[in-house]
Scaffold this motif. Structure first.
Motif, PDB file in Angstrom:
ATOM      1  N   PHE A  43    -130.980  64.903 -49.553  1.00 13.62           N
ATOM      2  CA  PHE A  43    -129.799  64.705 -48.718  1.00 13.62           C
ATOM      3  C   PHE A  43    -129.742  65.758 -47.613  1.00 13.62           C
ATOM      4  CE2 PHE A  43    -125.376  65.607 -47.652  1.00 13.62           C
ATOM      5  CZ  PHE A  43    -124.937  64.346 -47.240  1.00 13.62           C
ATOM      6  N   ALA A  44    -129.987  67.012 -47.960  1.00 12.59           N
ATOM      7  CA  ALA A  44    -129.933  68.100 -46.974  1.00 12.59           C
ATOM      8  C   ALA A  44    -130.928  67.860 -45.845  1.00 12.59           C
ATOM      9  CB  ALA A  44    -130.205  69.442 -47.654  1.00 12.59           C
ATOM     10  N   ALA A  45    -132.150  67.545 -46.188  1.00 18.44           N
ATOM     11  CA  ALA A  45    -133.189  67.368 -45.160  1.00 18.44           C
ATOM     12  C   ALA A  45    -132.937  66.132 -44.306  1.00 18.44           C
ATOM     13  CB  ALA A  45    -134.558  67.283 -45.830  1.00 18.44           C
ATOM     14  N   GLU A  46    -132.682  65.008 -44.949  1.00 18.98           N
ATOM     15  CA  GLU A  46    -132.530  63.764 -44.189  1.00 18.98           C
ATOM     16  C   GLU A  46    -131.256  63.738 -43.355  1.00 18.98           C
ATOM     17  OE1 GLU A  46    -133.390  60.019 -46.005  1.00 18.98           O
ATOM     18  OE2 GLU A  46    -134.933  60.914 -47.285  1.00 18.98           O
ATOM     19  N   SER A  47    -130.160  64.252 -43.895  1.00 17.64           N
ATOM     20  CA  SER A  47    -128.926  64.260 -43.119  1.00 17.64           C
ATOM     21  C   SER A  47    -129.060  65.183 -41.909  1.00 17.64           C
ATOM     22  CB  SER A  47    -127.729  64.647 -43.988  1.00 17.64           C
ATOM     23  OG  SER A  47    -127.900  65.927 -44.554  1.00 17.64           O
ATOM     24  N   GLU A  48    -129.746  66.301 -42.072  1.00 17.08           N
ATOM     25  CA  GLU A  48    -129.979  67.214 -40.944  1.00 17.08           C
ATOM     26  C   GLU A  48    -130.803  66.526 -39.855  1.00 17.08           C
ATOM     27  OE1 GLU A  48    -129.778  70.920 -38.869  1.00 17.08           O
ATOM     28  OE2 GLU A  48    -128.700  70.215 -40.624  1.00 17.08           O
ATOM     29  N   GLU A  49    -131.846  65.816 -40.247  1.00 14.66           N
ATOM     30  CA  GLU A  49    -132.679  65.091 -39.275  1.00 14.66           C
ATOM     31  C   GLU A  49    -131.862  64.062 -38.500  1.00 14.66           C
ATOM     32  OE1 GLU A  49    -136.179  63.329 -41.047  1.00 14.66           O
ATOM     33  OE2 GLU A  49    -136.671  65.207 -42.076  1.00 14.66           O
ATOM     34  N   HIS A  50    -131.039  63.309 -39.213  1.00 17.63           N
ATOM     35  CA  HIS A  50    -130.230  62.281 -38.540  1.00 17.63           C
ATOM     36  C   HIS A  50    -129.212  62.909 -37.596  1.00 17.63           C
ATOM     37  CE1 HIS A  50    -132.001  58.904 -40.567  1.00 17.63           C
ATOM     38  NE2 HIS A  50    -131.702  59.385 -41.755  1.00 17.63           N
ATOM     39  N   GLU A  96    -127.309  64.104 -32.077  1.00 18.81           N
ATOM     40  CA  GLU A  96    -126.883  65.055 -31.056  1.00 18.81           C
ATOM     41  C   GLU A  96    -127.848  65.078 -29.872  1.00 18.81           C
ATOM     42  OE1 GLU A  96    -126.425  68.520 -33.484  1.00 18.81           O
ATOM     43  OE2 GLU A  96    -124.406  67.934 -34.091  1.00 18.81           O
ATOM     44  N   ALA A  97    -129.142  65.029 -30.143  1.00 16.33           N
ATOM     45  CA  ALA A  97    -130.127  65.019 -29.053  1.00 16.33           C
ATOM     46  C   ALA A  97    -129.970  63.764 -28.192  1.00 16.33           C
ATOM     47  CB  ALA A  97    -131.545  65.104 -29.620  1.00 16.33           C
ATOM     48  N   ALA A  98    -129.723  62.640 -28.825  1.00 18.07           N
ATOM     49  CA  ALA A  98    -129.579  61.382 -28.079  1.00 18.07           C
ATOM     50  C   ALA A  98    -128.299  61.357 -27.247  1.00 18.07           C
ATOM     51  CB  ALA A  98    -129.598  60.199 -29.043  1.00 18.07           C
ATOM     52  N   LEU A  99    -127.276  62.042 -27.693  1.00 16.99           N
ATOM     53  CA  LEU A  99    -125.996  61.999 -26.987  1.00 16.99           C
ATOM     54  C   LEU A  99    -125.879  63.036 -25.883  1.00 16.99           C
ATOM     55  CD1 LEU A  99    -123.635  61.219 -29.980  1.00 16.99           C
ATOM     56  CD2 LEU A  99    -124.318  59.677 -28.126  1.00 16.99           C
ATOM     57  N   VAL A 100    -126.801  63.986 -25.826  1.00 16.24           N
ATOM     58  CA  VAL A 100    -126.777  64.962 -24.736  1.00 16.24           C
ATOM     59  C   VAL A 100    -127.001  64.252 -23.404  1.00 16.24           C
ATOM     60  CG1 VAL A 100    -127.991  66.932 -23.728  1.00 16.24           C
ATOM     61  CG2 VAL A 100    -127.413  66.935 -26.148  1.00 16.24           C
ATOM     62  N   ARG A 156    -131.479  49.508 -24.957  1.00 15.91           N
ATOM     63  CA  ARG A 156    -131.305  48.979 -26.311  1.00 15.91           C
ATOM     64  C   ARG A 156    -132.047  49.785 -27.389  1.00 15.91           C
ATOM     65  NH1 ARG A 156    -128.963  44.383 -28.910  1.00 15.91           N
ATOM     66  NH2 ARG A 156    -129.389  44.835 -31.086  1.00 15.91           N
ATOM     67  N   PRO A 157    -133.314  50.208 -27.174  1.00 13.05           N
ATOM     68  CA  PRO A 157    -133.971  50.989 -28.233  1.00 13.05           C
ATOM     69  C   PRO A 157    -133.237  52.295 -28.556  1.00 13.05           C
ATOM     70  CG  PRO A 157    -135.598  50.157 -26.689  1.00 13.05           C
ATOM     71  CD  PRO A 157    -134.252  49.879 -26.085  1.00 13.05           C
ATOM     72  N   ALA A 158    -132.678  52.950 -27.554  1.00 11.85           N
ATOM     73  CA  ALA A 158    -131.944  54.197 -27.785  1.00 11.85           C
ATOM     74  C   ALA A 158    -130.645  53.921 -28.541  1.00 11.85           C
ATOM     75  CB  ALA A 158    -131.650  54.890 -26.455  1.00 11.85           C
ATOM     76  N   ILE A 159    -129.960  52.845 -28.174  1.00  8.50           N
ATOM     77  CA  ILE A 159    -128.722  52.475 -28.863  1.00  8.50           C
ATOM     78  C   ILE A 159    -129.029  52.116 -30.312  1.00  8.50           C
ATOM     79  CG2 ILE A 159    -126.837  50.787 -28.965  1.00  8.50           C
ATOM     80  CD1 ILE A 159    -127.061  50.640 -25.851  1.00  8.50           C
ATOM     81  N   ASP A 160    -130.105  51.367 -30.523  1.00  8.46           N
ATOM     82  CA  ASP A 160    -130.497  50.991 -31.884  1.00  8.46           C
ATOM     83  C   ASP A 160    -130.816  52.222 -32.728  1.00  8.46           C
ATOM     84  OD1 ASP A 160    -130.169  48.295 -31.328  1.00  8.46           O
ATOM     85  OD2 ASP A 160    -132.311  47.905 -31.050  1.00  8.46           O
ATOM     86  N   ALA A 161    -131.472  53.204 -32.127  1.00  7.48           N
ATOM     87  CA  ALA A 161    -131.818  54.429 -32.867  1.00  7.48           C
ATOM     88  C   ALA A 161    -130.547  55.190 -33.274  1.00  7.48           C
ATOM     89  CB  ALA A 161    -132.738  55.313 -32.035  1.00  7.48           C
ATOM     90  N   ALA A 220    -119.847  56.385 -22.219  1.00  7.31           N
ATOM     91  CA  ALA A 220    -118.398  56.503 -22.352  1.00  7.31           C
ATOM     92  C   ALA A 220    -118.000  56.906 -23.770  1.00  7.31           C
ATOM     93  CB  ALA A 220    -117.722  55.178 -21.981  1.00  7.31           C
ATOM     94  N   ALA A 221    -118.790  56.500 -24.747  1.00  9.41           N
ATOM     95  CA  ALA A 221    -118.497  56.800 -26.146  1.00  9.41           C
ATOM     96  C   ALA A 221    -119.059  58.150 -26.589  1.00  9.41           C
ATOM     97  CB  ALA A 221    -119.064  55.693 -27.036  1.00  9.41           C
ATOM     98  N   ALA A 222    -119.955  58.746 -25.792  1.00  6.47           N
ATOM     99  CA  ALA A 222    -120.654  59.961 -26.206  1.00  6.47           C
ATOM    100  C   ALA A 222    -119.725  61.094 -26.638  1.00  6.47           C
ATOM    101  CB  ALA A 222    -121.609  60.430 -25.104  1.00  6.47           C
ATOM    102  N   PRO A 223    -118.652  61.405 -25.924  1.00  7.61           N
ATOM    103  CA  PRO A 223    -117.796  62.514 -26.390  1.00  7.61           C
ATOM    104  C   PRO A 223    -117.214  62.264 -27.784  1.00  7.61           C
ATOM    105  CG  PRO A 223    -117.356  62.053 -24.093  1.00  7.61           C
ATOM    106  CD  PRO A 223    -118.246  60.941 -24.587  1.00  7.61           C
ATOM    107  N   ALA A 224    -116.725  61.060 -28.038  1.00  3.79           N
ATOM    108  CA  ALA A 224    -116.165  60.754 -29.361  1.00  3.79           C
ATOM    109  C   ALA A 224    -117.255  60.765 -30.421  1.00  3.79           C
ATOM    110  CB  ALA A 224    -115.450  59.403 -29.340  1.00  3.79           C
ATOM    111  N   LEU A 225    -118.442  60.283 -30.071  1.00  3.62           N
ATOM    112  CA  LEU A 225    -119.552  60.280 -31.026  1.00  3.62           C
ATOM    113  C   LEU A 225    -120.039  61.698 -31.315  1.00  3.62           C
ATOM    114  CD1 LEU A 225    -121.463  57.130 -29.751  1.00  3.62           C
ATOM    115  CD2 LEU A 225    -120.159  57.340 -31.887  1.00  3.62           C
ATOM    116  N   LEU A 226    -119.995  62.580 -30.315  1.00  5.51           N
ATOM    117  CA  LEU A 226    -120.337  63.989 -30.549  1.00  5.51           C
ATOM    118  C   LEU A 226    -119.310  64.664 -31.455  1.00  5.51           C
ATOM    119  CD1 LEU A 226    -121.690  65.131 -27.074  1.00  5.51           C
ATOM    120  CD2 LEU A 226    -122.919  65.243 -29.253  1.00  5.51           C
TER     121      LEU A 226
END
Length: 179
Positions: free
Chosen positions: A11-18, A23-27, A33-38, A81-87
């Motif tokens: 859990f520690a390793a996988e949750s950290e990776e996700h 966070e990297a994707a939302l910067v 579509r591939p980025a949204i799917d990820a 538009a959703a990035a701040p709330a998702l961050l």
């Protein structure tokens, strides 16, 4: 909540990776579509992992973020538009993850963050603000500033006032993402 050593380590390793991937994707959010799917899959995986270990607060938060990204997959919501709330959701998930790993605690999802995500679902493209009376006034102000600045942030514009507010609110990852 007690986790056996192997489940805890996984859990520690996988949750950290996700969370790092989110966070990297939302910067610099992408509307491709591939980025949204990820992003969707990362929140979906966190939801499932949280459920598997009995972390109800984390599951609820990841589920709300996943719902918002479902709208983005349908073309009804811009990720920028959703990035701040998702961050905010990612920061709250990271804090809940640490509480689980450090103390075995399952804190409830923060109401101000839960309120930000349904606001996106209620009015795609023009998120409504949660009732400031339900959240800490400082957090409600930060949320208001973030949602208002979302289009400029999505275009790569930095907002010193938002950076300072995020730092002052104890949201270092969000502050770093605003640089």
């Amino acid at each position: 909540m007690l986790l056996d050593d192997s489940l805890r380590a996984e859990f520690a390793a996988e949750s950290e990776e996700h969370l790092d991937a989110i966070e990297a994707a939302l910067v610099h959010p992408s509307e491709e579509r591939p980025a949204i799917d990820a992003l969707f899959r990362a929140f979906h995986s966190l939801k499932g992992m949280s459920d598997a270990v009995g972390a109800v607060g984390m599951k609820a938060l990841a589920h709300r973020a996943e719902d918002a990204l479902g709208l983005a997959r349908q073309g009804k919501l811009r990720v920028g538009a959703a990035a701040p709330a998702l961050l905010l959701a990612a920061d709250a998930l990271r804090a809940a993850r640490l509480a689980l790993l450090d103390r075995g605690a399952d804190p409830p999802a923060p109401p101000h963050v839960l309120a930000a995500l349904p606001a996106l679902l209620a009015a795609p493209g023009t998120p409504a603000l949660p009732d400031a009376g339900q959240a800490d006034p400082l957090l409600a102000t930060l949320l208001s500033m973030l949602l208002e600045a979302a289009p400029r942030l999505a275009e790569g514009s930095s907002e010193p006032a938002l950076q300072a507010a995020a730092t002052g609110m104890g949201l270092p990852r969000l502050a770093g993402a605003l640089h």
